[in-house]
Write a protein that holds these residues in place. Structure first.
Motif: not given
Ligand code: UDX
Length: 435
Positions: A216, A220, A237-238, A240-244, A247, A249
């Motif tokens: 992980k 990043i 970017l982290a 934004a993708i971390g809200h999934d 995935i 944060r």
């Protein structure tokens, strides 16, 4: 219960103290007399928040003792083996000599019905081999593998309130699981998930977890390289993708990369073990994870050279942080210390500082100049390199810091500073994958 803990390093000293804190009667054993003398005097031999308190309170009750003599482990119902498995010299594999020596020395002291519990991180297959050895030399005893997931800096909390318990037990050995339930009764009553499985799975759980975490971080960091090439911002970017939720944060902080006594050597040992099993290609990606990670250290060094106009020679560089992460004095495979050493090798006048790690760093790299004062390190610096995100470095005031240094240049090797605020105070700010 009567418990012995063999090996009193970062893992064993915390485990022994925590078990006594839970009410068990514990003896901690180690071959290092200096370490045992310190622990017996209720002085932790390393920095770990919360450890001084439980060490003191457990010692005061008389439930916690320390010894260099393995014979003092005799009579315990449960023996935890928590010795180190460092990277073997000249290879990626784990060095199991301490584990083997601990087991052999313990065998003559195992009482009827005793349970030996492996905690050390070992290559898959080790527990089965050790179980055979116990069956041969002490058939009245048995073996369980109970990996440890504690993080340095949070080791006491992670031991007293683990997020899961994993027991690897021999086929049909219900006794082992019930003994461990007894040891961890408080955590079990608090609803901690518990997974009872075979030896191989328990051993793999530990290395798979560390491999995932390392992957992980390197993922990043790879994104931060692409961000640098494209003008994108890896922190946004982290986020934004971390809200999934798939995935998440956490462990997506790009920077100088991972270090310490676990992740780097564990992924290497895992790869080496897969190769022995004829499955090298299954874990080939971990070599890339390792390579990305090591590249981050080089990127910070290259940034320093660029920031100083092509050469660091005779420039004064303040390196903030030498421990591998905050809240720890551990400098094993520390990216921060590695950067300091490399800059010094390029001719920079490096002054390194850390709230806790200076003594350990000095023992390994006496050629560097150290100070425990942040202000002292900053004074007259041509460049500041923040490589361990201790709270006090994150909280530095750009205006006040600017008055101490010779030149307002900083590399934020952990992407933790508010770059806009620092720029507003006249600083040149360089990060990894940040605009
Ligand atoms: C790790 C595992 O987390 C733990 O479960 C296992 O038992 C032992 O190994 P630890 O070595 O204490 O624990 O440190 P950890 O908090 O995992 O951090 C490892 C390294 O990764 C540090 O150098 C840290 O700075 C770095 N890191 C972590 C990042 O670079 N980015 C992140 O987002 C998170």
């Amino acid at each position: 219960m009567r418990i012995s803990v063999i090996g009193c390093g970062y893992l064993g000293a915390v485990h022994a103290s925590a078990m006594a804190e839970l009410g068990h009667e514990v003896v901690g054993i180690d071959v290092d007399d200096r370490r045992i003398a310190q622990l017996a005097a209720a002085r932790p031999p390393f920095f770990e928040p919360g450890l001084p308190e439980i060490l003191r309170s457990a010692t005061a009750t008389g439930r916690l003792r320390f010894s260099t003599d393995i014979a003092d482990a005799a009579g315990a119902e449960v023996h935890f083996v928590a010795v180190g498995t460092p990277q073997a010299a000249g290879s990626h594999a784990a060095d199991l000599s301490h584990v083997d020596a601990a087991f052999e020395s313990l065998l003559p002291h195992l009482a009827d019905g005793a349970l030996v519990v492996g905690k050390s991180t070992v290559p898959v297959g080790t527990a089965a081999r050790l179980a055979e050895r116990i069956a041969e030399a002490a058939p009245h005893a048995s073996l369980a593998w109970n990996p440890e997931f504690l993080r340095e800096g949070y080791a006491v909390k992670d031991t007293l309130q683990p997020d899961r318990l994993v027991y690897g037990v021999g086929e049909g050995d219900e006794h082992a699981a019930s003994v461990l339930d007894h040891v961890y009764r408080a955590a079990i009553e608090a609803g901690t998930p518990r997974i009872v499985t075979d030896y191989a799975t328990a051993e793999l759980v530990k290395v798979a977890a560390n491999a995932f975490l390392a992957t992980k971080i390197s993922f990043i960091n790879a994104m931060s390289e692409i961000a640098d090439a494209t003008g994108a911002d890896v922190t946004a970017l982290a986020d934004a993708i971390g809200h999934d939720a798939r995935i998440g944060r956490r462990f997506l902080n790009a920077g100088v990369g991972f270090g310490g006594g676990c992740l780097p050597k564990d992924i290497r040992a895992f790869t080496a073990r897969a190769e022995e099993l004829g499955r090298g290609e299954s874990l080939a990606f971990l070599r890339e994870v390792d390579a990305i990670n090591l590249r981050q250290r080089q990127r910070v060094v290259d940034l320093a050279v660029d920031a100083l106009g092509g050469s660091v020679h005779r420039k004064r560089v303040a390196v903030l942080g030498v421990s591998f992460k905050p809240e720890s004095d551990d400098v094993r495979d520390s990216p921060a210390l590695d950067v300091a050493v490399q800059l010094r090798g390029l001719g920079a006048e490096v002054v390194a500082t850390d709230p806790q790690g200076v003594e350990n760093a000095r023992a390994r790299h006496p050629q560097l100049e150290y100070t425990s004062s942040t202000r002292e390190a900053l004074r007259g610096a041509d460049l500041v390199v923040l490589v361990t995100e201790w709270r006090e470095y994150r909280a530095l005031d750009p205006v006040e810091t600017g008055r101490l240094v010779a030149e307002r240049r900083i590399i934020d090797g952990r992407n933790v500073l508010d770059a806009a605020e620092w720029r507003a105070a006249g600083w040149q700010v360089h990060g990894l994958g940040r605009r």
